[in-house]
Design an enzyme around this catalytic site. Structure first.
Site, mmCIF file in Angstrom:
data_model
loop_
_atom_site.group_PDB
_atom_site.id
_atom_site.type_symbol
_atom_site.label_atom_id
_atom_site.label_comp_id
_atom_site.label_asym_id
_atom_site.label_seq_id
_atom_site.Cartn_x
_atom_site.Cartn_y
_atom_site.Cartn_z
ATOM 1 N N VAL A 25 -4.719 2.080 -2.054
ATOM 2 C CA VAL A 25 -5.782 1.277 -2.645
ATOM 3 C C VAL A 25 -5.248 -0.150 -2.797
ATOM 4 O O VAL A 25 -4.156 -0.355 -3.317
ATOM 5 C CB VAL A 25 -6.182 1.839 -4.030
ATOM 6 N N LEU A 43 0.811 -1.211 0.000
ATOM 7 C CA LEU A 43 0.000 0.000 0.000
ATOM 8 C C LEU A 43 0.851 1.270 0.000
ATOM 9 O O LEU A 43 0.394 2.324 -0.434
ATOM 10 C CB LEU A 43 -0.953 0.017 1.198
ATOM 11 N N GLY A 64 3.217 2.112 -1.898
ATOM 12 C CA GLY A 64 3.418 2.611 -3.247
ATOM 13 C C GLY A 64 2.191 2.537 -4.133
ATOM 14 O O GLY A 64 2.230 2.899 -5.300
ATOM 15 N N HIS A 65 1.060 2.091 -3.578
ATOM 16 C CA HIS A 65 -0.154 1.901 -4.392
ATOM 17 C C HIS A 65 -1.336 2.558 -3.699
ATOM 18 O O HIS A 65 -2.185 1.850 -3.136
ATOM 19 C CB HIS A 65 -0.418 0.406 -4.585
ATOM 20 N N PHE A 66 -1.496 3.732 -3.586
ATOM 21 C CA PHE A 66 -0.756 4.846 -4.145
ATOM 22 C C PHE A 66 -0.389 5.777 -2.998
ATOM 23 O O PHE A 66 -1.193 5.911 -2.075
ATOM 24 C CB PHE A 66 -1.609 5.585 -5.166
#
Length: 140
Positions: A50, A41, A43-45
């Site tokens: 998400v 999570l 790096g996403h985002f």
């Protein structure tokens, strides 16, 4: 030992926290709480975490494996892995604090090959649906 303990994944890559229902060899329902501290999570985002859709499909595969490996009339399949994904649809996203409701139905078996259909929901929102193939080897 819980049926979830049979999953080969380490705790960092387990996307089923609890079983709600298990009909060995046929179906299962489970839950996973998106905690917010999962490494993916970050790096996403950044600033808007998400849960990746591919991990929603992985949750279906994991729960399907639990259902299949709990069949009282079949020996466990050794080295069971996710080997195929068909008809996956990512229809929504989960965010930290939400509880995923996962369902999986074993649609068919041929030796060590298993087909599972499943879905992931949060409340009434369907986030993902997929058919997955699992395969391994028959024990000697």
């Amino acid at each position: 030992m819980s049926a979830l303990d049979a999953l080969p994944h380490g705790p960092e890559f387990r996307f089923v926290d609890s079983l709600v229902e298990l009909d060995g060899g046929k179906s299962a329902r489970g839950r996973y709480t998106v905690r917010g501290d999962e490494a993916f999570l970050a790096g996403h985002f950044p600033g808007n975490p998400v849960m990746p859709g591919v991990i929603l499909v992985e949750a279906i595969a994991q729960l399907g494996g639990v259902a299949a490996q709990s069949d009282p009339e079949q020996a466990e399949v050794e080295g069971l892995l996710l080997t195929g994904i068909r008809g996956a649809k990512i229809l929504g996203a989960a965010v930290p604090g939400e509880v995923l409701e996962i369902s999986a139905v074993v649609e068919g078996r041929l030796g060590p090959m298993i087909q599972v259909a499943g879905e992931v929901k949060v409340g009434d929102r369907v986030l993902a649906t997929a058919k997955v193939q699992l395969a391994g080897r028959t024990p000697p």
